[in-house]
Design a protein around this motif. Sequence first.
Motif, short mmCIF file in Angstrom:
data_model
loop_
_atom_site.label_atom_id
_atom_site.label_comp_id
_atom_site.label_asym_id
_atom_site.label_seq_id
_atom_site.Cartn_x
_atom_site.Cartn_y
_atom_site.Cartn_z
N SER A 101 0.83 -1.21 0.00
CA SER A 101 0.00 0.00 0.00
C SER A 101 0.86 1.26 0.00
O SER A 101 0.54 2.26 -0.65
N THR A 102 1.98 1.23 0.71
CA THR A 102 2.88 2.38 0.69
C THR A 102 3.68 2.44 -0.62
O THR A 102 4.11 3.51 -1.04
N ASP A 103 3.86 1.28 -1.24
CA ASP A 103 4.52 1.25 -2.55
C ASP A 103 3.69 1.99 -3.59
O ASP A 103 4.24 2.49 -4.58
N VAL A 104 2.39 2.03 -3.39
CA VAL A 104 1.53 2.81 -4.30
C VAL A 104 1.95 4.28 -4.23
O VAL A 104 2.13 4.94 -5.27
N VAL A 105 2.14 4.78 -3.00
CA VAL A 105 2.55 6.18 -2.81
C VAL A 105 3.93 6.41 -3.41
O VAL A 105 4.18 7.41 -4.09
N ALA A 106 4.85 5.46 -3.19
CA ALA A 106 6.20 5.58 -3.73
C ALA A 106 6.18 5.59 -5.26
O ALA A 106 6.92 6.35 -5.90
N SER A 107 5.33 4.75 -5.85
CA SER A 107 5.24 4.70 -7.32
C SER A 107 4.65 5.99 -7.88
O SER A 107 5.05 6.45 -8.95
N VAL A 108 3.71 6.57 -7.14
CA VAL A 108 3.15 7.86 -7.56
C VAL A 108 4.24 8.93 -7.51
O VAL A 108 4.33 9.79 -8.40
N ALA A 109 5.10 8.87 -6.48
CA ALA A 109 6.22 9.82 -6.38
C ALA A 109 7.15 9.68 -7.57
O ALA A 109 7.62 10.68 -8.13
N VAL A 110 7.42 8.45 -7.97
CA VAL A 110 8.26 8.20 -9.15
C VAL A 110 7.60 8.77 -10.40
O VAL A 110 8.25 9.41 -11.23
N LEU A 111 6.29 8.55 -10.53
CA LEU A 111 5.55 9.05 -11.69
C LEU A 111 5.61 10.58 -11.75
O LEU A 111 5.85 11.16 -12.82
N VAL A 112 5.40 11.22 -10.60
CA VAL A 112 5.45 12.69 -10.55
C VAL A 112 6.85 13.18 -10.93
O VAL A 112 7.01 14.14 -11.69
N GLY A 113 7.87 12.50 -10.39
CA GLY A 113 9.24 12.88 -10.70
C GLY A 113 9.55 12.76 -12.18
O GLY A 113 10.21 13.64 -12.76
N LEU A 114 9.09 11.70 -12.81
CA LEU A 114 9.32 11.51 -14.24
C LEU A 114 8.62 12.58 -15.06
O LEU A 114 9.16 13.07 -16.05
N ARG A 115 7.41 12.96 -14.64
CA ARG A 115 6.67 13.99 -15.38
C ARG A 115 7.33 15.37 -15.24
O ARG A 115 7.39 16.13 -16.20
N ILE A 116 7.80 15.67 -14.03
CA ILE A 116 8.49 16.95 -13.84
C ILE A 116 9.79 16.98 -14.66
O ILE A 116 10.15 18.00 -15.24
N SER A 117 10.47 15.84 -14.71
CA SER A 117 11.73 15.76 -15.46
C SER A 117 11.54 16.05 -16.94
O SER A 117 12.47 16.50 -17.62
N ARG A 118 10.34 15.81 -17.46
CA ARG A 118 10.07 16.05 -18.88
C ARG A 118 9.86 17.52 -19.22
O ARG A 118 9.85 17.89 -20.39
#
Length: 294
Positions: free
Chosen positions: A48-65
């Motif tokens: 369940s916390t991995d969901v939050v971590a994966s969302v953080a990764v997704l946000v980071g990838l989008r900002i990086s673009r």
Amino acid sequence: MDVYSNLKQGERGAWVSIFAYIFCSALKITIAILAGSEALMADGLNNSTDVVASVAVLVGLRISRKPPDQDHPYGHFRAETISALVASFIMLFVGIQVVTDAIPALFDPNHTAPNMLAGWTALFTSVIMFFVYRYNRALAQRTNSQALMAAAVDNRSDALVSIGTFVGVAGAQFHLDWLDPLAAFVVGLIILKTAWSIFRESTHRLTDGFDQDLLEQLRGTISAIPGVEEISDIKARYLGSSVLVDVVVHVNPDLNVVESHTITEKIEDRMRKVHKINTVHIHIEPIHKWAPKI
């Protein structure tokens, strides 16, 4: 394929992780309640916390673009590394919680063995996460994404954690009731180890740390290019998943501007082909006649 295309592809892996973790966490927590398994509950909370971590990764990838702007002339690529760092903090918090919850249960004489349904659930979800790991690892290697590779490492840890949960639940069926909380304890330790590994790599990159062995490989590649007489300085750092190289190259002082520029083009081309590095800042200087050649 340019770095922005790589980041866009990396988002696919983040979405795959998010959907897989939502499914696995909901299934594990539900079955853990019904079957009375400490290990499966710890495993489910981890997902369940991995969901939050994966969302953080997704946000980071989008900002990086986001393209470079006035405040970020080099772009926003380090947001990807920051997202990996955030993911490590989330894993660290969960690991501590799982370990502290497992210790009292481990010494509880009234702890009873869970239903074997918890074990089969853990084994089923471990297979799912193993396939997610294989997918994300291949995608991370293809796109050279640190955040996605961190997510893939977490996927693998979750698959191994679920196997450990299965072993703990199965062992508890043979009147070894302590195996279920012991499995939960081991799950917590694995989570902590994974968090530390990602934290160490992320902070190393954010403080401009770079692998010296890889730096020597870059030096060797440039040194082998015809026309390069000497390398007086070479540095490299990570910018998200990309590598930025600064090098001072000495060439024959009798070369004209065009000939010297041709050498820089050869360096850039070789770095792209051999090391997949697209950003190389090259400073050309004439070699002194008394300077030793490399």
